[in-house]
Design a protein around this motif. Structure first.
Motif, PDB file in Angstrom:
ATOM      1  N   ALA A 119      16.759   9.642   5.101  1.00  0.00           N
ATOM      2  CA  ALA A 119      16.653   8.750   3.379  1.00  0.00           C
ATOM      3  C   ALA A 119      15.028   8.229   3.774  1.00  0.00           C
ATOM      4  N   GLN A 120      14.545   7.463   4.284  1.00  0.00           N
ATOM      5  CA  GLN A 120      13.183   7.086   4.282  1.00  0.00           C
ATOM      6  C   GLN A 120      12.351   8.270   4.668  1.00  0.00           C
ATOM      7  N   TYR A 121      12.377   9.116   5.765  1.00  0.00           N
ATOM      8  CA  TYR A 121      12.147  10.024   6.710  1.00  0.00           C
ATOM      9  C   TYR A 121      11.602  11.356   4.547  1.00  0.00           C
ATOM     10  N   GLU A 122      12.422  11.664   3.712  1.00  0.00           N
ATOM     11  CA  GLU A 122      12.453  12.580   2.894  1.00  0.00           C
ATOM     12  C   GLU A 122      11.904  12.000   1.835  1.00  0.00           C
ATOM     13  N   SER A 123      11.690   9.985   2.116  1.00  0.00           N
ATOM     14  CA  SER A 123      11.622   9.179   0.463  1.00  0.00           C
ATOM     15  C   SER A 123       9.879   9.355   0.706  1.00  0.00           C
ATOM     16  N   ASN A 124       9.730   7.669   0.890  1.00  0.00           N
ATOM     17  CA  ASN A 124       8.548   6.879   1.592  1.00  0.00           C
ATOM     18  C   ASN A 124       7.671   6.873   2.534  1.00  0.00           C
ATOM     19  N   GLY A 125       8.833   7.806   3.373  1.00  0.00           N
ATOM     20  CA  GLY A 125       7.856   7.712   5.014  1.00  0.00           C
ATOM     21  C   GLY A 125       8.505   7.327   5.956  1.00  0.00           C
ATOM     22  N   PHE A 126       8.593   7.822   6.682  1.00  0.00           N
ATOM     23  CA  PHE A 126       9.242   8.031   8.246  1.00  0.00           C
ATOM     24  C   PHE A 126       8.279   7.048   9.522  1.00  0.00           C
ATOM     25  N   GLU A 127       8.338   5.929   9.355  1.00  0.00           N
ATOM     26  CA  GLU A 127       7.302   4.730  10.604  1.00  0.00           C
ATOM     27  C   GLU A 127       7.254   5.027  11.882  1.00  0.00           C
ATOM     28  N   ILE A 128       5.994   5.706  12.238  1.00  0.00           N
ATOM     29  CA  ILE A 128       6.206   5.620  13.592  1.00  0.00           C
ATOM     30  C   ILE A 128       4.348   5.729  14.357  1.00  0.00           C
ATOM     31  N   PRO A 129       4.173   5.864  15.206  1.00  0.00           N
ATOM     32  CA  PRO A 129       2.823   5.356  16.025  1.00  0.00           C
ATOM     33  C   PRO A 129       2.078   6.907  15.172  1.00  0.00           C
ATOM     34  N   ASP A 130       0.556   6.109  14.809  1.00  0.00           N
ATOM     35  CA  ASP A 130      -0.746   6.773  14.825  1.00  0.00           C
ATOM     36  C   ASP A 130      -0.539   8.186  15.948  1.00  0.00           C
ATOM     37  N   ILE A 131      -0.377   8.976  16.024  1.00  0.00           N
ATOM     38  CA  ILE A 131      -0.544  10.098  17.261  1.00  0.00           C
ATOM     39  C   ILE A 131      -1.480  10.995  16.254  1.00  0.00           C
ATOM     40  N   ILE A 132      -1.438  11.195  14.846  1.00  0.00           N
ATOM     41  CA  ILE A 132      -2.623  11.843  14.445  1.00  0.00           C
ATOM     42  C   ILE A 132      -3.936  11.493  14.426  1.00  0.00           C
ATOM     43  N   ASN A 133      -4.000  10.472  14.084  1.00  0.00           N
ATOM     44  CA  ASN A 133      -5.652   9.414  14.965  1.00  0.00           C
ATOM     45  C   ASN A 133      -5.255  10.047  16.486  1.00  0.00           C
ATOM     46  N   SER A 134      -6.562  10.660  16.710  1.00  0.00           N
ATOM     47  CA  SER A 134      -7.186  10.585  18.453  1.00  0.00           C
ATOM     48  C   SER A 134      -7.277   9.489  18.808  1.00  0.00           C
ATOM     49  N   LYS A 135      -8.092   8.681  18.122  1.00  0.00           N
ATOM     50  CA  LYS A 135      -7.920   7.451  18.817  1.00  0.00           C
ATOM     51  C   LYS A 135      -6.612   5.912  19.215  1.00  0.00           C
ATOM     52  N   HIS A 136      -6.043   6.305  18.492  1.00  0.00           N
ATOM     53  CA  HIS A 136      -4.520   5.558  18.141  1.00  0.00           C
ATOM     54  C   HIS A 136      -3.594   6.189  19.065  1.00  0.00           C
ATOM     55  N   LEU A 137      -3.478   7.492  19.271  1.00  0.00           N
ATOM     56  CA  LEU A 137      -3.167   8.185  19.964  1.00  0.00           C
ATOM     57  C   LEU A 137      -3.349   7.373  21.660  1.00  0.00           C
ATOM     58  N   LYS A 138      -4.717   7.624  21.777  1.00  0.00           N
ATOM     59  CA  LYS A 138      -4.937   6.914  23.155  1.00  0.00           C
ATOM     60  C   LYS A 138      -4.754   5.732  23.843  1.00  0.00           C
ATOM     61  N   THR A 139      -3.854   4.651  22.474  1.00  0.00           N
ATOM     62  CA  THR A 139      -3.843   3.646  22.736  1.00  0.00           C
ATOM     63  C   THR A 139      -2.366   3.531  22.908  1.00  0.00           C
ATOM     64  N   PHE A 140      -1.618   4.488  22.253  1.00  0.00           N
ATOM     65  CA  PHE A 140      -0.388   3.847  22.210  1.00  0.00           C
ATOM     66  C   PHE A 140       0.317   4.892  23.141  1.00  0.00           C
ATOM     67  N   ARG A 141      -1.220   6.023  24.062  1.00  0.00           N
ATOM     68  CA  ARG A 141      -0.324   6.687  25.430  1.00  0.00           C
ATOM     69  C   ARG A 141      -0.847   5.437  26.670  1.00  0.00           C
ATOM     70  N   GLU A 142      -1.826   4.203  26.613  1.00  0.00           N
ATOM     71  CA  GLU A 142      -2.009   3.311  27.971  1.00  0.00           C
ATOM     72  C   GLU A 142      -1.364   2.341  27.202  1.00  0.00           C
ATOM     73  N   TRP A 143      -0.151   2.062  25.627  1.00  0.00           N
ATOM     74  CA  TRP A 143       0.878   1.159  25.931  1.00  0.00           C
ATOM     75  C   TRP A 143       2.217   1.081  27.022  1.00  0.00           C
TER      76      TRP A 143
END
Length: 197
Positions: A119-143
């Motif tokens: 229901a979250q995914y189909e309505s207002n959105g499902f919260e995931i790490p920001d993997i679309i932005n390459s800078k945030h993806l790099k930070t997430f990979r280093e976590w």
């Protein structure tokens, strides 16, 4: 003469209706509330941490950036993470001669979780790490999975609403192109017929 005892003086009994008793009661309630909030925060951080670790394990090490479609594909896999466990429960419950349902509570919890997340995914959105932005993806990979560093990871709401509209627009554009091609073919046929007359 006896010596006076050193150390703690015996505690005085507090009258139940005194201001001191009210103060102690308020203090106890405040401490309980503080402890409850601390436990709730720890539980919430643990669940977010587990979710982020799952997403981190699903990342392709060769990709430097993901599209929204890629993120939606990963979310779909996340929503189907309990499928094997549900199949196992169904197999156990499918055995003849069993009375009642085994693991019924776990099955209910899983189904409610899946419904809530879908229901979250189909309505207002499902919260995931920001993997679309390459800078945030790099930070997430280093976590490393440390919950204390969780605030450094940027999260993003991803919904399948936009993708449905994009797919519909693409299909509509393709249909319009086909209709235009059909109209062009009909116009060519009409021109050939008029030329032959």
């Amino acid at each position: 003469m006896p010596k006076a005892q050193k150390g703690k003086a015996p505690e005085k009994v507090v009258h139940p209706y005194s201001r001191k008793a009210a103060f102690l009661a308020r203090e106890e309630i405040r401490l309980e509330k503080k402890e409850r909030q601390k436990n709730e925060k720890a539980t919430r951080l643990n669940s977010i941490g587990e979710k982020l670790l799952w997403f981190q394990s699903q990342l392709d090490p060769t990709k430097t950036a993901y599209t929204k479609q890629d993120a939606c594909d990963i979310i779909e896999r996340y929503l189907q993470r309990f499928d094997s466990e549900l199949e196992q429960i169904e197999l156990v419950n499918g055995i003849k001669g069993r009375q009642g349902r085994l693991h019924g509570a776990r099955e209910t919890v899983i189904k409610q979780t899946i419904e809530r997340e879908r229901a979250q995914y189909e309505s207002n959105g499902f919260e995931i790490p920001d993997i679309i932005n390459s800078k945030h993806l790099k930070t997430f990979r280093e976590w490393t999975g440390d919950l204390k560093k969780l605030p450094n990871i940027k999260l993003r709401q991803v919904s399948n609403k936009g993708l449905d509209r994009k797919k519909e627009e693409e299909e509509k554009a393709e249909d319009d192109e086909e209709e235009d091609d059909d109209d062009d073919d009909q116009a060519d046929d009409m021109a050939l017929m008029s030329d032959s007359n």
